[in-house]
Design an enzyme around this catalytic site. Structure first.
Site, PDB file in Angstrom:
ATOM      1  N   CYS A 275      -1.212   5.724   9.354  1.00  0.00           N
ATOM      2  CA  CYS A 275      -1.531   4.454   8.688  1.00  0.00           C
ATOM      3  C   CYS A 275      -2.671   4.751   7.720  1.00  0.00           C
ATOM      4  O   CYS A 275      -2.676   5.802   7.082  1.00  0.00           O
ATOM      5  CB  CYS A 275      -1.894   3.379   9.715  1.00  0.00           C
TER       6      CYS A 275
ATOM      7  N   ARG B 177       0.837  -1.200   0.000  1.00  0.00           N
ATOM      8  CA  ARG B 177       0.000   0.000   0.000  1.00  0.00           C
ATOM      9  C   ARG B 177       0.875   1.253   0.000  1.00  0.00           C
ATOM     10  O   ARG B 177       0.570   2.225  -0.697  1.00  0.00           O
ATOM     11  CB  ARG B 177      -0.941   0.002   1.206  1.00  0.00           C
TER      12      ARG B 177
END
Length: 280
Positions: free
Chosen positions: A238, A180
């Site tokens: 995050c 990611r």
């Protein structure tokens, strides 16, 4: 002081509760990205006396996409939740989940942010509890309402502007999976990649094979290799500010204080004016 408690120590502390001077409260924070909520898992079996905590509704607020998927709850809403869980000022609190602490750490961070001084994460979570022979019950715990006071500010945070500038003078860690960060996949947010200048530091890299946190010296070595030093500020983000809390806990175990970017990449990637970088 360590932010962790192991399963045998928790079992011993619970056994001592009838005569303990300080009440011990246990919170079950099971949660999965995309749901369903963990209440069914809680009902199927939990640590005796544990109170279920809903991450989406009690550990997060709700706002515009540019606020992120899990913005911090309003302080009054969190105070009401804390009291529903039966917490009073000065209580000793243990939080756990079934995901190596990566969701329960959100409760750890918020309670610390709210002024609770004794909050620990069950190292290894429910799996460690079961492996140690810990008892399981299915009857829900409905506590008497607590009276705890709540005030934000005990843990540092940064906003998007600070996150943009952070790599110039400190280390901005991205706690998401490496793919990611690199922009190879993005299952939930509108744009793939990372905040320019951030360093990839998947929170799973802080865990041993059994789901417990690595020893403090191993964590210190890991973060040093990522550029973390005692002289430079550190911040973590995050996807939505959940697993970043776990990385902040790991940093504390390693001897480093770190700030949280609560909006994280879900807020950043919803703002078209914010640049996104890809690649390693």
């Amino acid at each position: 002081m360590t932010q962790l408690i192991d399963a045998p120590s928790l079992a011993a502390a619970l056994a001592e509760q009838p005569t303990a001077r300080i009440p011990l409260r246990v919170l079950d924070v099971r949660w999965k990205l995309g749901g369903p909520p963990g209440r069914d898992e809680y009902a199927a079996g939990h640590i005796p006396g544990a109170v279920y905590v809903d991450l989406d509704t009690e550990l997060a607020g709700h706002g515009l996409p540019t606020d992120g998927r899990h913005p911090l709850p309003a302080v009054d809403d969190f105070r009401d939740a804390v009291r529903r869980w039966g917490l009073d000022d000065g209580d000793d609190v243990v939080v756990y989940d079934d995901a190596s602490g990566t969701s329960a750490a959100r409760a750890w961070w918020l309670l610390r942010h709210a002024g609770f001084e004794s909050v620990r994460l069950l190292d290894g979570g429910l799996a460690a509890w079961r492996a140690a022979g810990g008892a399981i019950e299915t009857e829900p715990t409905i506590p008497e309402p607590g009276t705890a006071a709540v005030a934000w500010g005990a843990m540092p945070t940064i906003d998007a502007d600070a996150a943009a500038a952070f790599p110039e003078s400190g280390v901005l860690l991205d706690a998401r999976a490496g793919e990611r960060f690199r922009g190879e996949v993005e299952p939930v947010d509108p744009r793939a990649g990372h905040i320019p200048g951030a360093v990839s530091a998947p929170t799973t890299g802080n865990l041993a094979d059994d789901g417990t946190l690595l020893p403090a010296d191993a964590l210190a070595d890991r973060f040093a290799a990522l550029g973390v030093t005692p002289d430079a500020p550190v911040a973590v983000y995050c996807g939505s500010g959940v697993t970043a809390a776990h990385e902040i806990l790991a940093l504390e175990e390693a001897g480093f204080a770190a700030a949280l970017y609560p909006g994280s990449f879900s807020a950043w990637s919803n703002d078209d004016d914010r640049p996104v970088a890809t690649g390693a």
